[in-house]
Design a protein around this motif. Structure first.
Motif, short mmCIF file in Angstrom:
data_model
loop_
_atom_site.label_atom_id
_atom_site.label_comp_id
_atom_site.label_asym_id
_atom_site.label_seq_id
_atom_site.Cartn_x
_atom_site.Cartn_y
_atom_site.Cartn_z
N GLY A 66 0.80 -1.23 0.00
CA GLY A 66 0.00 0.00 0.00
C GLY A 66 0.83 1.27 0.00
N ARG A 67 2.13 1.12 -0.25
CA ARG A 67 3.07 2.25 -0.25
C ARG A 67 3.03 3.04 1.06
N LEU A 68 2.83 2.31 2.16
CA LEU A 68 2.83 2.94 3.48
C LEU A 68 4.26 3.24 3.90
N ALA A 69 4.47 4.34 4.58
CA ALA A 69 5.80 4.73 5.04
C ALA A 69 6.20 3.88 6.25
N LEU A 70 7.41 3.36 6.22
CA LEU A 70 7.95 2.60 7.35
C LEU A 70 8.47 3.57 8.40
N PRO A 71 8.32 3.22 9.67
CA PRO A 71 8.94 4.04 10.72
C PRO A 71 10.46 3.97 10.59
N GLU A 72 11.13 4.95 11.17
CA GLU A 72 12.59 5.01 11.05
C GLU A 72 13.26 3.76 11.60
N ALA A 73 12.75 3.19 12.69
CA ALA A 73 13.34 1.98 13.26
C ALA A 73 13.24 0.81 12.28
N ALA A 74 12.15 0.70 11.55
CA ALA A 74 11.99 -0.38 10.56
C ALA A 74 12.93 -0.17 9.38
N ARG A 75 13.11 1.08 8.96
CA ARG A 75 14.06 1.35 7.87
C ARG A 75 15.48 1.00 8.29
N ASP A 76 15.81 1.27 9.55
CA ASP A 76 17.14 0.90 10.06
C ASP A 76 17.32 -0.61 10.04
N LEU A 77 16.28 -1.37 10.40
CA LEU A 77 16.37 -2.83 10.36
C LEU A 77 16.61 -3.34 8.94
N VAL A 78 15.93 -2.75 7.97
CA VAL A 78 16.12 -3.15 6.57
C VAL A 78 17.56 -2.89 6.15
N LEU A 79 18.09 -1.73 6.48
CA LEU A 79 19.46 -1.40 6.10
C LEU A 79 20.47 -2.33 6.77
N VAL A 80 20.29 -2.58 8.06
CA VAL A 80 21.20 -3.48 8.78
C VAL A 80 21.17 -4.88 8.16
N HIS A 81 19.98 -5.36 7.82
CA HIS A 81 19.87 -6.68 7.19
C HIS A 81 20.61 -6.71 5.86
N CYS A 82 20.45 -5.67 5.06
CA CYS A 82 21.15 -5.61 3.76
C CYS A 82 22.66 -5.59 3.96
N LEU A 83 23.14 -4.83 4.92
CA LEU A 83 24.58 -4.75 5.18
C LEU A 83 25.13 -6.08 5.68
N ARG A 84 24.36 -6.78 6.50
CA ARG A 84 24.82 -8.09 6.99
C ARG A 84 24.84 -9.11 5.87
N GLU A 85 23.81 -9.15 5.06
CA GLU A 85 23.76 -10.11 3.96
C GLU A 85 24.87 -9.83 2.94
N GLY A 86 25.25 -8.57 2.81
CA GLY A 86 26.31 -8.22 1.89
C GLY A 86 27.70 -8.37 2.46
N GLY A 87 27.80 -8.79 3.71
CA GLY A 87 29.10 -9.01 4.33
C GLY A 87 29.79 -7.74 4.78
N ILE A 88 29.08 -6.63 4.83
CA ILE A 88 29.68 -5.35 5.21
C ILE A 88 29.66 -5.19 6.73
N GLN A 89 28.59 -5.64 7.36
CA GLN A 89 28.47 -5.55 8.80
C GLN A 89 28.43 -6.97 9.36
N PRO A 90 29.22 -7.27 10.40
CA PRO A 90 29.24 -8.64 10.92
C PRO A 90 27.92 -9.01 11.59
N PHE A 91 27.64 -10.31 11.60
CA PHE A 91 26.46 -10.81 12.30
C PHE A 91 26.70 -10.73 13.79
N ALA A 92 25.63 -10.56 14.54
CA ALA A 92 25.73 -10.52 15.99
C ALA A 92 26.07 -11.91 16.51
N GLY A 93 26.58 -12.00 17.73
CA GLY A 93 26.94 -13.28 18.32
C GLY A 93 25.74 -14.08 18.77
N GLU A 94 24.56 -13.48 18.77
CA GLU A 94 23.36 -14.17 19.22
C GLU A 94 22.36 -14.19 18.08
N GLY A 95 21.37 -15.05 18.20
CA GLY A 95 20.30 -15.06 17.22
C GLY A 95 20.33 -16.27 16.32
#
Length: 97
Positions: A35-64
Protein backbone atom coordinates in the motif's frame (compact mmCIF):
# COMPACT_ATOMS: atom_id res chain seq x y z
CA UNK A 1 -10.97 -22.35 -28.84
CA UNK A 2 -7.98 -23.27 -26.72
CA UNK A 3 -7.44 -21.78 -23.25
CA UNK A 4 -3.82 -22.91 -23.15
CA UNK A 5 -1.48 -20.16 -21.89
CA UNK A 6 2.05 -19.51 -22.99
CA UNK A 7 4.78 -21.07 -20.79
CA UNK A 8 6.35 -17.59 -20.52
CA UNK A 9 3.20 -16.02 -19.04
CA UNK A 10 4.47 -16.37 -15.46
CA UNK A 11 7.60 -14.36 -16.37
CA UNK A 12 5.76 -11.36 -17.79
CA UNK A 13 5.95 -8.05 -15.99
CA UNK A 14 3.09 -5.59 -16.10
CA UNK A 15 5.13 -3.35 -18.40
CA UNK A 16 6.27 -6.37 -20.41
CA UNK A 17 9.98 -5.75 -19.89
CA UNK A 18 12.29 -8.71 -20.47
CA UNK A 19 13.68 -10.33 -17.35
CA UNK A 20 16.95 -11.83 -18.50
CA UNK A 21 19.86 -12.24 -16.15
CA UNK A 22 23.46 -13.13 -16.91
CA UNK A 23 25.14 -15.48 -14.49
CA UNK A 24 27.83 -12.99 -13.42
CA UNK A 25 25.97 -9.68 -13.71
CA UNK A 26 24.90 -7.25 -11.02
CA UNK A 27 21.19 -7.05 -10.23
CA UNK A 28 19.15 -3.92 -9.47
CA UNK A 29 16.10 -4.62 -7.28
CA UNK A 30 13.40 -2.28 -6.00
CA UNK A 31 10.73 -3.37 -3.56
CA UNK A 32 7.92 -1.40 -1.91
CA UNK A 33 5.85 -1.61 1.23
CA UNK A 34 2.29 -2.85 0.95
CA UNK A 35 0.00 0.00 0.00
CA UNK A 36 3.07 2.25 -0.25
CA UNK A 37 2.83 2.94 3.48
CA UNK A 38 5.80 4.73 5.04
CA UNK A 39 7.95 2.60 7.35
CA UNK A 40 8.94 4.04 10.72
CA UNK A 41 12.59 5.01 11.05
CA UNK A 42 13.34 1.98 13.26
CA UNK A 43 11.99 -0.38 10.56
CA UNK A 44 14.06 1.35 7.87
CA UNK A 45 17.14 0.90 10.06
CA UNK A 46 16.37 -2.83 10.36
CA UNK A 47 16.12 -3.15 6.57
CA UNK A 48 19.46 -1.40 6.10
CA UNK A 49 21.20 -3.48 8.78
CA UNK A 50 19.87 -6.68 7.19
CA UNK A 51 21.15 -5.61 3.76
CA UNK A 52 24.58 -4.75 5.18
CA UNK A 53 24.82 -8.09 6.99
CA UNK A 54 23.76 -10.11 3.96
CA UNK A 55 26.31 -8.22 1.89
CA UNK A 56 29.10 -9.01 4.33
CA UNK A 57 29.68 -5.35 5.21
CA UNK A 58 28.47 -5.55 8.80
CA UNK A 59 29.24 -8.64 10.92
CA UNK A 60 26.46 -10.81 12.30
CA UNK A 61 25.73 -10.52 15.99
CA UNK A 62 26.94 -13.28 18.32
CA UNK A 63 23.36 -14.17 19.22
CA UNK A 64 20.30 -15.06 17.22
CA UNK A 65 19.40 -17.33 14.35
CA UNK A 66 22.86 -17.31 12.77
CA UNK A 67 24.85 -17.75 15.99
CA UNK A 68 25.39 -21.44 15.20
CA UNK A 69 27.39 -20.64 12.06
CA UNK A 70 31.12 -20.42 12.64
CA UNK A 71 31.59 -18.25 9.54
CA UNK A 72 28.42 -16.88 7.98
CA UNK A 73 28.35 -17.35 4.22
CA UNK A 74 27.34 -14.30 2.27
CA UNK A 75 24.99 -14.77 -0.64
CA UNK A 76 25.51 -11.37 -2.26
CA UNK A 77 28.16 -8.75 -2.90
CA UNK A 78 26.32 -5.53 -2.06
CA UNK A 79 27.27 -2.48 -4.13
CA UNK A 80 24.55 -0.08 -2.94
CA UNK A 81 21.47 0.00 -0.73
CA UNK A 82 19.07 2.93 -0.51
CA UNK A 83 16.26 2.71 2.04
CA UNK A 84 13.46 5.20 1.42
CA UNK A 85 10.34 5.64 3.61
CA UNK A 86 8.17 3.42 1.38
CA UNK A 87 10.62 1.51 -0.84
CA UNK A 88 14.16 0.11 -1.07
CA UNK A 89 16.69 0.02 -3.92
CA UNK A 90 19.47 -2.59 -3.96
CA UNK A 91 22.35 -3.11 -6.37
CA UNK A 92 24.14 -6.39 -5.75
CA UNK A 93 25.94 -9.32 -7.33
CA UNK A 94 24.59 -12.77 -6.39
CA UNK A 95 27.46 -15.02 -5.33
CA UNK A 96 27.81 -18.57 -6.62
CA UNK A 97 27.21 -21.45 -4.27
Amino acid sequence: MSTKTSPLTKYRYRRRLPHLQKADAAVFVTFCTGGRLALPEAARDLVLVHCLREGGIQPFAGEGARATLARPTHRIHLYAAVVMPDHVHLLFLPLAG
